[in-house]
Design a protein around this motif. Sequence first.
Motif, PDB file in Angstrom:
ATOM      1  N   SER A 147       0.843  -1.213   0.000  1.00  0.00           N
ATOM      2  CA  SER A 147       0.000   0.000   0.000  1.00  0.00           C
ATOM      3  C   SER A 147       0.868   1.249   0.000  1.00  0.00           C
ATOM      4  O   SER A 147       0.543   2.240  -0.669  1.00  0.00           O
ATOM      5  CB  SER A 147      -0.993   0.007   1.163  1.00  0.00           C
ATOM      6  N   MET A 148       1.988   1.184   0.716  1.00  0.00           N
ATOM      7  CA  MET A 148       2.869   2.355   0.736  1.00  0.00           C
ATOM      8  C   MET A 148       3.463   2.603  -0.657  1.00  0.00           C
ATOM      9  O   MET A 148       3.533   3.739  -1.130  1.00  0.00           O
ATOM     10  CB  MET A 148       3.995   2.116   1.738  1.00  0.00           C
ATOM     11  N   THR A 149       3.857   1.532  -1.321  1.00  0.00           N
ATOM     12  CA  THR A 149       4.433   1.687  -2.663  1.00  0.00           C
ATOM     13  C   THR A 149       3.392   2.253  -3.620  1.00  0.00           C
ATOM     14  O   THR A 149       3.688   3.148  -4.411  1.00  0.00           O
ATOM     15  CB  THR A 149       4.940   0.321  -3.192  1.00  0.00           C
ATOM     16  N   LEU A 150       2.159   1.745  -3.514  1.00  0.00           N
ATOM     17  CA  LEU A 150       1.130   2.243  -4.426  1.00  0.00           C
ATOM     18  C   LEU A 150       0.853   3.724  -4.161  1.00  0.00           C
ATOM     19  O   LEU A 150       0.729   4.524  -5.104  1.00  0.00           O
ATOM     20  CB  LEU A 150      -0.152   1.410  -4.290  1.00  0.00           C
ATOM     21  N   ASP A 169      -6.172   0.749   2.516  1.00  0.00           N
ATOM     22  CA  ASP A 169      -6.970   1.452   1.495  1.00  0.00           C
ATOM     23  C   ASP A 169      -6.225   2.709   1.067  1.00  0.00           C
ATOM     24  O   ASP A 169      -5.663   3.406   1.901  1.00  0.00           O
ATOM     25  CB  ASP A 169      -8.311   1.920   2.086  1.00  0.00           C
ATOM     26  N   ILE A 170      -6.295   2.997  -0.225  1.00  0.00           N
ATOM     27  CA  ILE A 170      -5.719   4.266  -0.683  1.00  0.00           C
ATOM     28  C   ILE A 170      -6.859   5.257  -0.902  1.00  0.00           C
ATOM     29  O   ILE A 170      -7.831   4.952  -1.613  1.00  0.00           O
ATOM     30  CB  ILE A 170      -4.949   4.098  -2.020  1.00  0.00           C
ATOM     31  N   LEU A 171      -6.738   6.403  -0.274  1.00  0.00           N
ATOM     32  CA  LEU A 171      -7.756   7.446  -0.420  1.00  0.00           C
ATOM     33  C   LEU A 171      -7.124   8.720  -0.989  1.00  0.00           C
ATOM     34  O   LEU A 171      -5.959   9.000  -0.726  1.00  0.00           O
ATOM     35  CB  LEU A 171      -8.379   7.835   0.925  1.00  0.00           C
ATOM     36  N   VAL A 172      -7.917   9.418  -1.756  1.00  0.00           N
ATOM     37  CA  VAL A 172      -7.520  10.760  -2.171  1.00  0.00           C
ATOM     38  C   VAL A 172      -8.713  11.652  -1.831  1.00  0.00           C
ATOM     39  O   VAL A 172      -9.851  11.317  -2.188  1.00  0.00           O
ATOM     40  CB  VAL A 172      -7.201  10.827  -3.686  1.00  0.00           C
ATOM     41  N   ASN A 173      -8.476  12.754  -1.150  1.00  0.00           N
ATOM     42  CA  ASN A 173      -9.558  13.622  -0.658  1.00  0.00           C
ATOM     43  C   ASN A 173     -10.602  12.797   0.096  1.00  0.00           C
ATOM     44  O   ASN A 173     -11.801  12.995  -0.092  1.00  0.00           O
ATOM     45  CB  ASN A 173     -10.258  14.367  -1.809  1.00  0.00           C
ATOM     46  N   GLU A 174     -10.148  11.856   0.893  1.00  0.00           N
ATOM     47  CA  GLU A 174     -11.019  10.990   1.704  1.00  0.00           C
ATOM     48  C   GLU A 174     -11.880  10.034   0.877  1.00  0.00           C
ATOM     49  O   GLU A 174     -12.764   9.369   1.397  1.00  0.00           O
ATOM     50  CB  GLU A 174     -11.931  11.809   2.653  1.00  0.00           C
ATOM     51  N   LYS A 176     -12.159   6.648  -1.624  1.00  0.00           N
ATOM     52  CA  LYS A 176     -11.359   5.443  -1.862  1.00  0.00           C
ATOM     53  C   LYS A 176     -11.047   5.268  -3.349  1.00  0.00           C
ATOM     54  O   LYS A 176     -11.935   5.257  -4.199  1.00  0.00           O
ATOM     55  CB  LYS A 176     -12.122   4.224  -1.326  1.00  0.00           C
ATOM     56  N   ILE A 177      -9.752   5.075  -3.604  1.00  0.00           N
ATOM     57  CA  ILE A 177      -9.277   4.881  -4.969  1.00  0.00           C
ATOM     58  C   ILE A 177      -8.860   3.422  -5.164  1.00  0.00           C
ATOM     59  O   ILE A 177      -8.922   2.884  -6.258  1.00  0.00           O
ATOM     60  CB  ILE A 177      -8.037   5.795  -5.221  1.00  0.00           C
ATOM     61  N   SER A 178      -8.397   2.816  -4.061  1.00  0.00           N
ATOM     62  CA  SER A 178      -7.878   1.452  -4.208  1.00  0.00           C
ATOM     63  C   SER A 178      -8.050   0.655  -2.920  1.00  0.00           C
ATOM     64  O   SER A 178      -8.006   1.208  -1.816  1.00  0.00           O
ATOM     65  CB  SER A 178      -6.387   1.536  -4.581  1.00  0.00           C
ATOM     66  N   GLY A 179      -8.263  -0.662  -3.086  1.00  0.00           N
ATOM     67  CA  GLY A 179      -8.351  -1.558  -1.943  1.00  0.00           C
ATOM     68  C   GLY A 179      -7.441  -2.753  -2.153  1.00  0.00           C
ATOM     69  O   GLY A 179      -7.069  -3.068  -3.291  1.00  0.00           O
ATOM     70  N   MET A 180      -7.096  -3.389  -1.058  1.00  0.00           N
ATOM     71  CA  MET A 180      -6.124  -4.478  -1.125  1.00  0.00           C
ATOM     72  C   MET A 180      -6.606  -5.666  -0.286  1.00  0.00           C
ATOM     73  O   MET A 180      -7.184  -5.462   0.781  1.00  0.00           O
ATOM     74  CB  MET A 180      -4.823  -3.947  -0.511  1.00  0.00           C
ATOM     75  N   LEU A 181      -6.344  -6.843  -0.792  1.00  0.00           N
ATOM     76  CA  LEU A 181      -6.788  -8.062  -0.105  1.00  0.00           C
ATOM     77  C   LEU A 181      -5.617  -9.034  -0.087  1.00  0.00           C
ATOM     78  O   LEU A 181      -4.990  -9.257  -1.119  1.00  0.00           O
ATOM     79  CB  LEU A 181      -7.948  -8.655  -0.911  1.00  0.00           C
ATOM     80  N   ALA A 182      -5.306  -9.598   1.093  1.00  0.00           N
ATOM     81  CA  ALA A 182      -4.180 -10.538   1.161  1.00  0.00           C
ATOM     82  C   ALA A 182      -4.699 -11.920   1.549  1.00  0.00           C
ATOM     83  O   ALA A 182      -5.570 -12.050   2.408  1.00  0.00           O
ATOM     84  CB  ALA A 182      -3.155 -10.057   2.176  1.00  0.00           C
TER      85      ALA A 182
END
Length: 308
Positions: A147-150, A169-174, A176-182
């Motif tokens: 997530s940090m790299t993205l 989760d990656i957010l821009v202006n609060e 959600k732009i991206s989610g991650m599942l491991a």
Amino acid sequence: MKAQILELLKAENGIVSGETLSAALGISRVSIWKHIQKLREVGYTIQSFPTGYQLKRSPDTPFPWEFPGRESTLFYFHEVSSTMDIAKDLARKGCPDFTIVVAGRQKKGRGRLNRVWRSAPGGLYFTLVLRPQMPIIFSSRVSFLASMTLARVLREMFEIEAKIKWPNDILVNELKISGMLAEMEAEADQLHFINIGIGINVNNDPSLSEPKASSLKKLLGMKISRKDLLLQFLDEFEAQMTNADLGNVVSEWKRYTITLNRQVRIVTHQEASEGIAVDVDNNGALVLKMADGSLKKIRYGDCFHQDE
Ligand code: BTN
């Protein structure tokens, strides 16, 4: 062969004769023509002239041949149920570390905590099969690194303030732009593989069904190349997996998060907890300061910022 043909056509940026292509690649002109036909069938606009071929337009599709050096480890599917399922299958069959499964759309995209991840065309949906040599207790650090790299790649490529909501989760202006599942498989303390699935809202519009989500296209007001974004992310993440000190990942990750020092509500299948997010420990657990002043560590859950 497709990679080489495209490379030659792109390098010339003009008309390249069938003869030049056939001499450079050591195959007949009929074979060149057949490859060109195949490329046209999957969306490339290649014009024929009496003097040769010219590449006019490439589709924004992450075909393996668009990723030099990754042709044998990147699999692209137009449509799948979920890239997680395909990646798990490949991992169980022993595919190499850093195998990538990408899909144009998913019929049964999965989110965290058994949620559905709507995967309309235009988004970027992929799963990485990773085989890091580490004890299971440290495995969550891999998602934090991802997530940090993205977030960093999104900042570098588009100059946007990409932030991370715990856990990944990656957010821009609060929004959600991206989610991650491991997902991982292990035996005793031996990690067989950890699969990281990433969904990025690129040119799709998730906001109709998810008011708190947005896409890069909406944010930036233009279509974004999924191919370029994936290329950049894979290169940076692979370099990080090789070189980064995973012991330090969470402390670096904290520079990107907007969850700390906020009132949050964390929901799991079992319970909901509310408090102030005061820290994230070295393995990614969120530390909450509860109303009575006690500290509570939470390893997983859905995080809602309450002061938005
Ligand atoms: C979440 O925020 O809940 C996680 C979403 C993860 C979605 C990605 S898309 C690629 C991969 N395949 C899936 O079915 N899910 C992940």
